[in-house]
Design a protein around this motif. Structure first.
Motif, short mmCIF file in Angstrom:
data_model
loop_
_atom_site.label_atom_id
_atom_site.label_comp_id
_atom_site.label_asym_id
_atom_site.label_seq_id
_atom_site.Cartn_x
_atom_site.Cartn_y
_atom_site.Cartn_z
N LYS A 44 0.83 -1.21 0.00
CA LYS A 44 0.00 0.00 0.00
C LYS A 44 0.87 1.26 0.00
N TYR A 45 1.86 1.29 0.88
CA TYR A 45 2.74 2.46 0.97
C TYR A 45 3.59 2.60 -0.29
N ASN A 46 4.07 1.48 -0.82
CA ASN A 46 4.89 1.52 -2.03
C ASN A 46 4.11 2.15 -3.19
N ILE A 47 2.84 1.78 -3.33
CA ILE A 47 1.99 2.37 -4.37
C ILE A 47 1.78 3.86 -4.10
N GLN A 48 1.53 4.19 -2.84
CA GLN A 48 1.26 5.58 -2.44
C GLN A 48 2.41 6.51 -2.81
N ILE A 49 3.64 6.05 -2.67
CA ILE A 49 4.79 6.93 -2.96
C ILE A 49 5.31 6.77 -4.39
N GLY A 50 4.64 5.95 -5.19
CA GLY A 50 5.03 5.79 -6.59
C GLY A 50 6.20 4.85 -6.79
N GLY A 51 6.41 3.92 -5.87
CA GLY A 51 7.48 2.93 -6.02
C GLY A 51 7.16 1.95 -7.14
N ILE A 52 8.17 1.32 -7.68
CA ILE A 52 7.93 0.35 -8.76
C ILE A 52 7.20 -0.87 -8.19
N ARG A 53 6.45 -1.55 -9.04
CA ARG A 53 5.56 -2.63 -8.61
C ARG A 53 6.28 -3.75 -7.89
N ASN A 54 7.41 -4.19 -8.39
CA ASN A 54 8.15 -5.30 -7.77
C ASN A 54 9.36 -4.79 -6.98
N SER A 55 9.18 -3.73 -6.25
CA SER A 55 10.27 -3.10 -5.50
C SER A 55 10.90 -4.07 -4.50
N TYR A 56 12.22 -4.07 -4.45
CA TYR A 56 12.93 -4.87 -3.46
C TYR A 56 12.69 -4.36 -2.04
N HIS A 57 12.21 -3.13 -1.90
CA HIS A 57 11.83 -2.62 -0.58
C HIS A 57 10.70 -3.46 0.01
N CYS A 58 9.81 -3.98 -0.84
CA CYS A 58 8.62 -4.71 -0.38
C CYS A 58 8.93 -6.12 0.12
N ILE A 59 10.17 -6.56 -0.05
CA ILE A 59 10.55 -7.88 0.47
C ILE A 59 11.80 -7.80 1.36
N GLY A 60 12.11 -6.60 1.83
CA GLY A 60 13.19 -6.45 2.81
C GLY A 60 14.59 -6.54 2.26
N LEU A 61 14.74 -6.36 0.95
CA LEU A 61 16.06 -6.47 0.33
C LEU A 61 16.69 -5.13 -0.04
N ALA A 62 16.01 -4.01 0.29
CA ALA A 62 16.49 -2.70 -0.15
C ALA A 62 16.33 -1.64 0.93
N ALA A 63 17.20 -0.65 0.84
CA ALA A 63 17.11 0.54 1.70
C ALA A 63 17.63 1.73 0.94
N ASP A 64 16.98 2.87 1.15
CA ASP A 64 17.50 4.14 0.64
C ASP A 64 18.23 4.78 1.80
N ILE A 65 19.41 5.30 1.53
CA ILE A 65 20.23 5.85 2.62
C ILE A 65 20.71 7.26 2.33
N LYS A 66 20.99 7.96 3.41
CA LYS A 66 21.63 9.28 3.37
C LYS A 66 22.72 9.26 4.41
N VAL A 67 23.79 9.97 4.13
CA VAL A 67 24.90 10.12 5.08
C VAL A 67 25.31 11.58 5.06
N ASP A 68 25.34 12.21 6.22
CA ASP A 68 25.72 13.62 6.30
C ASP A 68 27.20 13.80 6.04
N ASP A 69 27.54 14.95 5.48
CA ASP A 69 28.93 15.39 5.32
C ASP A 69 29.80 14.44 4.50
N ILE A 70 29.22 13.85 3.47
CA ILE A 70 30.01 13.06 2.54
C ILE A 70 29.44 13.29 1.14
N ASN A 71 30.32 13.46 0.19
CA ASN A 71 29.94 13.64 -1.20
C ASN A 71 29.25 12.37 -1.69
N LEU A 72 28.14 12.52 -2.40
CA LEU A 72 27.37 11.38 -2.86
C LEU A 72 28.17 10.47 -3.80
N ILE A 73 29.04 11.05 -4.60
CA ILE A 73 29.89 10.25 -5.50
C ILE A 73 30.86 9.41 -4.68
#
Length: 126
Positions: free
Chosen positions: A60-89
């Motif tokens: 339900k939440y994955n659909i609400q935020i526009g996630g892809i249908r077979n998102s790995y987030h929905c089966i516990g295999l994915a995470a989006d991360i942020k880290v302060d004070d480090i260049n993304l590259i």
């Protein structure tokens, strides 16, 4: 729901609580041990907090935020991360060395998608 929140407050690693990976909609959570192990490795290399901006998502939440249908987030295999004070590259290069199977580079939103998908390595940029 209060009881569920206290259960999810378990420490699953030195620097991570299960609640950090739970769905913001329903507080349910799935977390694959391989994903956690790689995130712990990342945290140890960086020696600074790794913030989970999106872990498990119920369908339900994955659909609400526009996630892809077979998102790995929905089966516990994915995470989006942020880290302060480090260049993304630089963060991307470190994650490449840890060998996450899936890495999405979201430069405009300043986060990385990391996953441990069972299929071939995949990289994308948005």
């Amino acid at each position: 729901m209060q009881m569920l929140n206290s259960v999810n407050n378990l420490r699953v690693a030195k620097h991570f609580k299960l609640s950090e990976f739970s769905c913001p909609c329903c507080n349910l959570v799935m977390l694959h041990p391989k994903l956690l192990a790689k995130l712990v490795e990342l945290r140890n290399i960086l020696e600074r907090p790794v913030y989970i901006s999106s872990g498990y998502r119920c369908s339900k939440y994955n659909i609400q935020i526009g996630g892809i249908r077979n998102s790995y987030h929905c089966i516990g295999l994915a995470a989006d991360i942020k880290v302060d004070d480090i260049n993304l590259i630089e963060l991307l290069e470190i994650c490449e060395n840890i060998d996450f199977n899936g890495i999405g580079f979201y430069e405009n939103k300043n986060f990385l998608h990391l996953d441990v998908r069972p299929t071939k390595r995949t990289r994308w940029r948005e």
